[in-house]
Design a protein around this motif. Structure first.
Motif, PDB file in Angstrom:
ATOM      1  N   ASN A 182      36.614  93.466  12.469  1.00 54.96           N
ATOM      2  CA  ASN A 182      38.011  93.102  12.701  1.00 54.96           C
ATOM      3  C   ASN A 182      38.810  94.399  12.831  1.00 54.96           C
ATOM      4  O   ASN A 182      39.021  95.125  11.851  1.00 54.96           O
ATOM      5  CB  ASN A 182      38.531  92.260  11.536  1.00 54.96           C
ATOM      6  N   ARG A 224      41.931  95.191  13.299  1.00 54.20           N
ATOM      7  CA  ARG A 224      43.187  95.346  12.560  1.00 54.20           C
ATOM      8  C   ARG A 224      42.917  95.683  11.097  1.00 54.20           C
ATOM      9  O   ARG A 224      43.555  96.567  10.520  1.00 54.20           O
ATOM     10  CB  ARG A 224      44.014  94.067  12.666  1.00 54.20           C
ATOM     11  N   LEU A 225      41.945  94.996  10.491  1.00 55.78           N
ATOM     12  CA  LEU A 225      41.627  95.248   9.093  1.00 55.78           C
ATOM     13  C   LEU A 225      40.976  96.615   8.909  1.00 55.78           C
ATOM     14  O   LEU A 225      41.269  97.330   7.949  1.00 55.78           O
ATOM     15  CB  LEU A 225      40.718  94.151   8.551  1.00 55.78           C
ATOM     16  N   PRO A 263      49.572  91.063   2.104  1.00 63.63           N
ATOM     17  CA  PRO A 263      49.067  90.472   3.356  1.00 63.63           C
ATOM     18  C   PRO A 263      47.705  91.020   3.751  1.00 63.63           C
ATOM     19  O   PRO A 263      46.857  90.277   4.248  1.00 63.63           O
ATOM     20  CB  PRO A 263      50.146  90.854   4.378  1.00 63.63           C
ATOM     21  N   ASP A 278      44.418  88.691   4.086  1.00 65.98           N
ATOM     22  CA  ASP A 278      43.684  88.646   5.349  1.00 65.98           C
ATOM     23  C   ASP A 278      42.247  89.111   5.169  1.00 65.98           C
ATOM     24  O   ASP A 278      41.328  88.593   5.819  1.00 65.98           O
ATOM     25  CB  ASP A 278      44.382  89.523   6.397  1.00 65.98           C
ATOM     26  N   LYS A 313      40.311  86.295   3.713  1.00 68.54           N
ATOM     27  CA  LYS A 313      40.075  85.302   4.756  1.00 68.54           C
ATOM     28  C   LYS A 313      38.908  85.728   5.648  1.00 68.54           C
ATOM     29  O   LYS A 313      38.053  84.908   6.015  1.00 68.54           O
ATOM     30  CB  LYS A 313      41.345  85.121   5.585  1.00 68.54           C
ATOM     31  N   GLU A 314      38.864  87.008   5.998  1.00 63.92           N
ATOM     32  CA  GLU A 314      37.798  87.510   6.869  1.00 63.92           C
ATOM     33  C   GLU A 314      36.447  87.494   6.139  1.00 63.92           C
ATOM     34  O   GLU A 314      35.415  87.195   6.741  1.00 63.92           O
ATOM     35  CB  GLU A 314      38.126  88.925   7.330  1.00 63.92           C
TER      36      GLU A 314
END
Length: 272
Positions: free
Chosen positions: A32, A34-35, A191, A195, A198-199
């Protein structure tokens, strides 16, 4: 992924028990962008516009002794800075020397014979450890090349090495929240952490990745059963790397998990 080579013959966890601290799941979660970018920003206190993956896992070979390493997360940013992030759960006592080797592999992959040395990019080798390698209780240890006679003078070789310690203490709230999640699964209201959880949950339910992990387990078990006593650790690590590449090639050809396992069991990997 070379980071677990000294314990690769130890029985691994079932896929459903993997956490972010396990290198397999960490690699998948860090796909991912963004992460991955935000984690780099948290660790290094830098602002990154965007990152790009050169490969899902970068394999760098040493042409001198044919030793190769498969790097967990290998990315570069828009300024061509290279980042290698490694998840490390076993204190093999060799990480400082391994970081040196990783830097040398990265450097050799950037410059060809006859090219100027100023083509070498700024590089960061980052080990995220579940233990305190230096036993100073710091959450982060950052190393650059500094003049012994004048500590204010830094060698501009653009080589940086960072060891993150999940057991350490820090006033950096974002880093603390990440380490709390990595170490204990503690979820803050951040956040980024929400996230990230969640991932992790998504990755832990990904059937394709479960199949890939199970195939790696099956191959490792076959190697152990074959009783590779001489060079056991090195042999298994090399086979792991070959197996990953073989599985990816077979998946690209559209083969099912059953067909790939049959190919591995029949010795097709050795023929390739």
């Amino acid at each position: 992924m070379d980071n677990n080579s000294n314990s690769c013959y130890t029985k691994r966890k079932p896929f459903e028990e993997l956490t972010l601290a396990d290198d397999f799941l960490f690699c998948k979660v860090m796909q991912n962008k963004r992460l991955c970018k935000e984690l780099l920003e948290i660790i290094l206190h830098v602002k990154i516009d965007k990152i790009e993956y050169t490969e899902s896992q970068k394999v760098l070979d040493d042409v001198i002794d044919e030793k190769s390493v498969r790097m967990d997360v290998y990315v570069q940013d828009n300024n061509h800075t290279v980042y290698d992030i490694e998840m490390q759960t076993s204190n093999t006592k060799e990480l400082p020397k391994r970081s040196r080797y990783y830097h040398s592999c990265i450097d050799k992959s950037q410059v060809s014979k006859g090219e100027p040395y100023n083509k070498l990019r700024k590089t960061y080798v980052i080990f995220i450890c579940t233990f305190d390698l230096f036993e100073r209780n710091l959450a982060k240890y950052e190393f650059d090349t500094i003049c012994k006679q004048d500590k204010n003078l830094t060698l501009a070789d653009d080589r940086h090495t960072v060891f993150v310690n999940a057991q350490g203490v820090t006033d950096d709230q974002k880093l603390k929240e990440f380490l709390d999640f990595l170490r204990d699964g503690e979820v803050s209201k951040s956040p980024f952490i929400l996230d990230l959880r969640k991932e992790v949950n998504y990755a832990s339910k990904n059937s394709k990745w479960r199949e890939e992990y199970d195939m790696l387990l099956a191959r490792e078990q076959l190697l152990v059963e074959e009783g590779r006593k001489e060079g056991l650790v090195q042999g298994i690590e090399k086979q792991k790397q070959d197996t990953v590449s073989f599985i990816q090639k077979m998946q690209e050809k559209g083969l099912s998990a059953e067909e790939i396992l049959a190919s591995l069991s029949s010795g097709e990997l050795k023929q390739n």
